[in-house]
Enzyme design. Structure first.
Site, mmCIF file in Angstrom:
data_model
loop_
_atom_site.group_PDB
_atom_site.id
_atom_site.type_symbol
_atom_site.label_atom_id
_atom_site.label_comp_id
_atom_site.label_asym_id
_atom_site.label_seq_id
_atom_site.Cartn_x
_atom_site.Cartn_y
_atom_site.Cartn_z
ATOM 1 N N TYR A 11 -20.515 84.818 28.654
ATOM 2 C CA TYR A 11 -20.122 86.229 28.645
ATOM 3 C C TYR A 11 -18.799 86.378 29.369
ATOM 4 O O TYR A 11 -18.620 85.815 30.450
ATOM 5 C CB TYR A 11 -21.199 87.066 29.352
ATOM 6 C CG TYR A 11 -20.873 88.544 29.454
ATOM 7 C CD1 TYR A 11 -20.803 89.345 28.316
ATOM 8 C CD2 TYR A 11 -20.647 89.138 30.698
ATOM 9 C CE1 TYR A 11 -20.518 90.698 28.417
ATOM 10 C CE2 TYR A 11 -20.365 90.501 30.807
ATOM 11 C CZ TYR A 11 -20.303 91.278 29.658
ATOM 12 O OH TYR A 11 -20.024 92.630 29.750
ATOM 13 N N ASP A 65 -13.328 80.975 33.079
ATOM 14 C CA ASP A 65 -13.777 82.286 33.523
ATOM 15 C C ASP A 65 -14.702 82.083 34.723
ATOM 16 O O ASP A 65 -15.852 81.679 34.564
ATOM 17 C CB ASP A 65 -14.499 83.015 32.390
ATOM 18 C CG ASP A 65 -14.979 84.401 32.812
ATOM 19 O OD1 ASP A 65 -14.787 84.759 33.998
ATOM 20 O OD2 ASP A 65 -15.553 85.117 31.968
ATOM 21 N N LYS A 121 -15.975 90.049 40.686
ATOM 22 C CA LYS A 121 -17.143 90.039 41.581
ATOM 23 C C LYS A 121 -16.772 89.759 43.051
ATOM 24 O O LYS A 121 -16.223 90.628 43.702
ATOM 25 C CB LYS A 121 -18.211 89.107 41.011
ATOM 26 C CG LYS A 121 -18.616 89.632 39.610
ATOM 27 C CD LYS A 121 -19.846 89.025 38.984
ATOM 28 C CE LYS A 121 -20.233 89.837 37.758
ATOM 29 N NZ LYS A 121 -20.108 89.177 36.485
HETATM 30 C C1 LIG Z 1 -19.458 89.776 35.148
HETATM 31 C C2 LIG Z 1 -18.649 88.878 34.324
HETATM 32 C C3 LIG Z 1 -17.562 89.358 33.569
HETATM 33 C C4 LIG Z 1 -17.251 90.807 33.431
HETATM 34 O O1 LIG Z 1 -16.896 91.393 34.637
HETATM 35 P P1 LIG Z 1 -16.992 92.989 34.773
HETATM 36 O O2 LIG Z 1 -16.437 93.243 36.141
HETATM 37 O O3 LIG Z 1 -18.430 93.343 34.628
HETATM 38 O O4 LIG Z 1 -16.159 93.582 33.709
HETATM 39 C C5 LIG Z 1 -16.767 88.436 32.916
HETATM 40 N N1 LIG Z 1 -17.033 87.121 32.976
HETATM 41 C C6 LIG Z 1 -18.082 86.635 33.677
HETATM 42 C C7 LIG Z 1 -18.309 85.163 33.722
HETATM 43 C C8 LIG Z 1 -18.929 87.492 34.351
HETATM 44 O O5 LIG Z 1 -19.979 87.007 34.997
#
Ligand SMILES: *Cc1c(COP(=O)(O)O)cnc(C)c1O
Length: 427
Positions: A145, A238, A266
């Site tokens: 994701y 990511d 995060k």
């Molecule tokens: C949470 C997450 C996102 C998206 O971040 P948001 O701040 O919710 O837009 C993208 N990539 C990874 C791996 C994530 O865990």
């Protein structure tokens, strides 16, 4: 102690005004059933709902709060920043400080840009990679994701997986035809994608945390680096979740692999809305205002969010030993669950990396999304409901990663295991 939840109807009221009663879908508890508690406040490892129930919190705002709720240092930094003004839309010193602290950790990342969420970070990183290479096709992996931007909303794990919507209505097929799907930990599937398209960029969670927790295999990630070099494609890691969570330097400490661009989110915002992407100079300099690839944000790098992030990152750099402690606690929790499951003939497998843990009601330990999908999600729902009733707040979906925070102590972990052994007959 858990008190019987008095029905106050707040979730019903919420649904009258907010779509589904929530501002992010997984919070609605659709995949586990029941109603989400509405949270009043947090304190260290715990949260309290508006009915006074107390929960040990294994979600920690979905990762950001590595020092737990209401960390004094973070709170103070936020308060001091607020006193000076919340946003200027002009450069401030604290942005420079946070940029320096982050880049100092990664020898292969030279420049950074701050944004407001992980979604923005990955979306902008993809645009930059396409602009840099002049190629439109990208490769992403099933079960990874990367936020909810159009070209990345294809076979995403997590919220999207929970709802069984591999891609979403409203995303034109013309947009996603440039997104080629590969299988996690399977280099042959990557080779096929490279052969079938004009690939400018590969995006991956090197430690996948949105199909529960599935780490990339070292050999696979190494081969991915090589194949990107071979085709001149930009490799994006990511690490919105794994950055500063799996380890201080995320996957870099674990695999030593140098991505061309790394995305953060995060933890980097300490609970405030922050995302970032950092990369090699020659790539990052394609970004506006230095280069032609456009990207902007009214509230990007605002001093309140930056102050929170700076405090957390500095504190982590000063106390790198916490990762071992967090990992020991995560392992203790998972070993306890595993033993209890075994005694009760329940299939159980798990992964732990740093402060992150993920478990599967599954005969084998999954290596990719197909295998994750063989897990017993009905059993997870029962696990979730029973633990919640007993005062333990786990993610309301089998596709999420769990998080340990520093205020969580041995006793908290032991209580969680004891409670699991009490409810295990119910699942
Ligand atoms: C949470 C997450 C996102 C998206 O971040 P948001 O701040 O919710 O837009 C993208 N990539 C990874 C791996 C994530 O865990």
């Amino acid at each position: 102690m858990y008190q019987k939840r008095v029905k106050m109807g707040i979730f019903n009221e919420a649904q009258k005004y907010i779509v589904g009663g929530v501002n992010s879908p997984v919070r609605a508890f659709k995949s586990v059933g029941g109603e989400p508690p509405f949270i009043e406040k947090g304190e260290g490892a715990y949260i309290f709902d508006i009915e006074g129930n107390k929960y040990l919190d294994y979600i920690q705002s979905w990762g950001p709060l590595i020092f737990g709720h209401c960390d004094k240092d973070t709170q103070n930094a936020i308060i001091e920043a607020v006193k000076k003004g919340v946003s200027f839309g002009a450069p401030t010193k604290v942005e420079v400080e946070l940029a320096k602290e982050v880049l100092e950790l990664f020898p292969h990342l030279n420049l950074i840009r701050f944004v407001n969420s992980g979604t923005e970070a990955t979306m902008s990183a993809i645009r930059l990679a396409r602009g840099y290479t002049g190629k439109d096709d990208i490769i992403k992996f099933e079960g990874c994701y990367h936020g909810h931007s159009d070209s990345l909303l294809v076979s995403a794990g997590s919220g999207a997986a929970t709802f069984g919507v591999p891609s979403s209505p409203g995303v034109p097929a013309d947009f996603t035809k440039h997104t080629l799907l590969a299988k996690y930990n399977d280099i042959e599937s990557v080779k096929k994608c490279f052969e079938s398209g004009d690939v400018g960029c590969v995006i991956i969670e090197p430690i996948a945390g949105n199909m529960s927790l599935v780490p990339g295999e070292k050999e696979f990630l190494g081969e991915l680096r090589e194949i990107c070099n071979h085709y001149g494609a930009v490799l994006i890691f990511d690490e919105v979740m794994s950055g500063f969570r799996a380890s201080l330097r995320g996957s870099f400490d674990i695999y030593g692999i140098k991505a061309d661009i790394v995305t953060f989110g995060k933890v980097i915002g300490g609970g405030m809305p922050v995302g970032a992407f950092a990369g090699k100079k020659e790539i990052m300099e394609k970004l506006s205002p230095v280069g032609p690839v456009y990207q902007a944000g009214t509230l990007s790098g605002n001093p309140v969010a930056m102050s929170a992030g700076l405090t957390v990152i500095k504190k982590l750099k000063e106390n790198p030993e916490i990762y071992k402690e967090l990992e020991d606690k995560a392992k203790k929790l998972m070993e306890g669950f595993s033993e209890t499951s075994k005694e009760n003939n329940i299939d159980f497998n798990y992964n732990v990396i740093g402060s992150m843990f993920g478990f599967f009601f599954n005969k084998k330990l999954p290596k990719n999304f197909d295998e994750v999908n063989e897990s017993d999600t009905k059993r997870y729902a029962k696990f979730h409901n029973n633990m919640l009733k007993s005062g333990f707040y786990f993610a309301p979906s089998a596709y999420e990663t769990g998080f340990i925070c520093t205020p969580m102590n041995e006793k908290d972990i032991e209580n969680t295991i004891t409670t699991y052994s009490k409810i295990v007959k119910e699942i």
